[in-house]
Design an enzyme around this catalytic site. Structure first.
Site, PDB file in Angstrom:
ATOM      1  N   HIS A  93       1.815   1.775  -2.992  1.00 26.43           N
ATOM      2  CA  HIS A  93       1.159   2.694  -3.949  1.00 26.43           C
ATOM      3  C   HIS A  93       1.735   4.012  -4.101  1.00 26.43           C
ATOM      4  O   HIS A  93       0.975   5.015  -4.357  1.00 26.43           O
ATOM      5  CB  HIS A  93      -0.373   2.876  -3.251  1.00 26.43           C
ATOM      6  CG  HIS A  93      -1.181   1.658  -3.309  1.00 26.43           C
ATOM      7  ND1 HIS A  93      -2.478   1.525  -2.775  1.00 26.43           N
ATOM      8  CD2 HIS A  93      -0.620   0.237  -3.861  1.00 26.43           C
ATOM      9  CE1 HIS A  93      -2.836   0.348  -2.909  1.00 26.43           C
ATOM     10  NE2 HIS A  93      -1.875  -0.515  -3.755  1.00 26.43           N
ATOM     11  N   ASP A 139       0.801  -1.254   0.058  1.00 33.50           N
ATOM     12  CA  ASP A 139      -0.080   0.232  -0.067  1.00 33.50           C
ATOM     13  C   ASP A 139       0.915   1.117  -0.004  1.00 33.50           C
ATOM     14  O   ASP A 139       2.049   1.092  -0.458  1.00 33.50           O
ATOM     15  CB  ASP A 139      -0.890  -0.084   1.208  1.00 33.50           C
ATOM     16  CG  ASP A 139      -2.146   0.628   0.720  1.00 33.50           C
ATOM     17  OD1 ASP A 139      -2.201   1.821   0.651  1.00 33.50           O
ATOM     18  OD2 ASP A 139      -3.431   0.013   0.679  1.00 33.50           O
TER      19      ASP A 139
END
Length: 435
Positions: free
Chosen positions: A277, A254
């Site tokens: 991310h 993430d």
């Protein structure tokens, strides 16, 4: 007579000190260098301090949270709690550590949380922001955590049980603890340790000032391919002034680094992000009527590998959201490889349909942004597009500059840079979105 009274007083003090000890604990004076060496508490880099040790856990269910709290209290005000190399310390109860003042914690062993989901979901510290919970919270001033040890969130059970759910689903009630959280902390530093398998975000700093991380490794992985870690961000923040991350590696699935509302004076240097991310500013603008800012960030010498995003700015759109600004942000000397969206301005966050985003555009202004010396490759997932800067029609996007951009795509050449709604010259050729 004076000698007798002095001896009696010293004996009484010694007796009190011994009486205060709990089983398996030890208090070593700052002056006892030999004893500090024996337990691993003497360092060339750090000044010796009064050092506290506590008993380790006998197994993974032996909860020493009361011992840990005792050790913290006795190390407070100028001392150090030492968690020894080769030992495990299991925490099974929530801990409020917001009373700290001039304390060091030397983590050379493993500090591990239990995975008693039912207990933690009933016993935690809760925050309204994205329904966040944590095992413990740290606060106060002049707090240093250092060592070569492991802070283990023991997240596998949480990953298994959360599979298929979303943290931002309004109906979600499966709350997962954050591994490390500060609240009302000033001058807190973390150095050298590994943070492993947080159930949710790895670090969250709230209402804090001068937070720094150096030489830290953050990793989240699952042994179950159908239940991967979710929302295991490396760094998140809320109402923080002064956030520094240096010489750190993050592999979490993430956000690698993602300061959230009202974070200012950010410095990131020598950061490696794998399977993330990206390094994001935001998201901000989530809550109706609330003004958020992210301002004054300098991000340099970052490597982003095998990720969803590279350098990203993200803001909420929709019917009931807030407003604000992302201002004075520099991304410099960024290497990106095999990443879906190397450079992106996302003002249709979170998971919102294009029609709704068009009807209720973001109201977050994006100004004074510099992307300089950005090189590498995209994954090709977005075709030849390597940078996507589409500004909301309800926001101001100005003074955005791209300098020395050397990004390519395996989907073909020339690489494409999308810009739409951005005021002024961005420094490179760009084209309108095809949408």
């Amino acid at each position: 007579m004076k000698f007798f009274l002095a001896t009696l007083f010293a004996s009484a003090v010694s007796s009190i000190a011994v009486d205060r000890l709990i089983p398996g604990a030890q208090i070593i004076p700052e002056s006892d260098t030999r004893a500090l060496l024996r337990v691993g508490g003497h360092h060339d880099k750090y000044h010796d301090r009064r050092t506290i040790t506590i008993r380790p856990s006998r197994n993974d269910t032996d909860d020493v949270s009361r011992d840990f709290l005792w050790g913290i209290k006795h190390a407070n005000h100028g001392g150090r709690l030492l968690l020894k190399k080769g030992e495990k310390y299991v925490i099974g109860r929530k801990l409020d550590l917001t009373f700290l003042d001039d304390i060091e914690v030397q983590l050379d062993g493993e500090l591990k949380f239990t995975d008693d989901v039912s207990y933690w979901q009933e016993n935690n510290f809760y925050y309204d922001f994205q329904k966040s919970i944590t095992f413990w919270r740290w606060g106060g001033k002049d707090i240093k955590i250092f060592g070569t040890g492991l802070l283990n969130g023991n997240g596998q059970r949480w990953y298994n049980e959360f599979a298929g759910q979303e943290i931002l689903d309004p109906d979600n009630e499966y709350y997962r603890p954050i591994l490390f959280l500060t609240e009302n902390a000033t001058r807190i530093s973390v150095e050298g340790i590994t943070q492993l398998n947080s159930p949710c975000w790895t670090n969250f700093f709230i209402q804090s000032k001068d937070v720094s991380f150096d030489d830290v490794y953050i990793h989240a992985f699952s042994t179950n391919k159908s239940a991967l870690p979710k929302n295991s961000d490396g760094f998140d923040s809320l109402n923080v002034d002064g956030l520094t991350v240096t010489n750190t590696r993050v592999d979490v699935g993430d956000d690698c680094f993602s300061p959230k509302p009202n974070t200012t004076n950010i410095f990131v240097q020598n950061l490696l992000c794998n399977n993330t991310h990206g390094v994001s500013m935001g998201s901000i603008g989530q809550y109706p009527g609330v003004m958020d800012i992210i301002e004054h960030a300098y991000i340099e010498n970052v490597t982003l590998l095998n990720g969803q995003n590279g350098a990203r700015l993200k803001a909420w759109a929709g019917q009931d959201v807030g407003y604000g600004r992302i201002n004075n942000i520099t991304y410099k000397n960024i290497r990106i490889e095999n990443t879906d969206a190397p450079v992106v301005l996302d003002q249709c966050y979170f998971d919102i349909e294009a029609a709704e985003c068009a009807q209720y555009p973001s109201q977050v202004n994006v100004t004074n942004i510099l992307f300089e010396n950005i090189s590498g490759t995209s994954s090709g997932k977005n075709g030849k597009v390597v940078a996507d800067l589409v500004c909301s029609p309800n926001a101001v996007c100005s003074d955005i500059q791209l300098k020395n951009i050397n990004l390519t795509s395996p989907a073909g050449s020339p690489p494409e840079i999308i810009c739409e709604g951005v005021q002024g010259d961005i420094g490179v050729e760009c084209q309108a979105s095809a949408d």
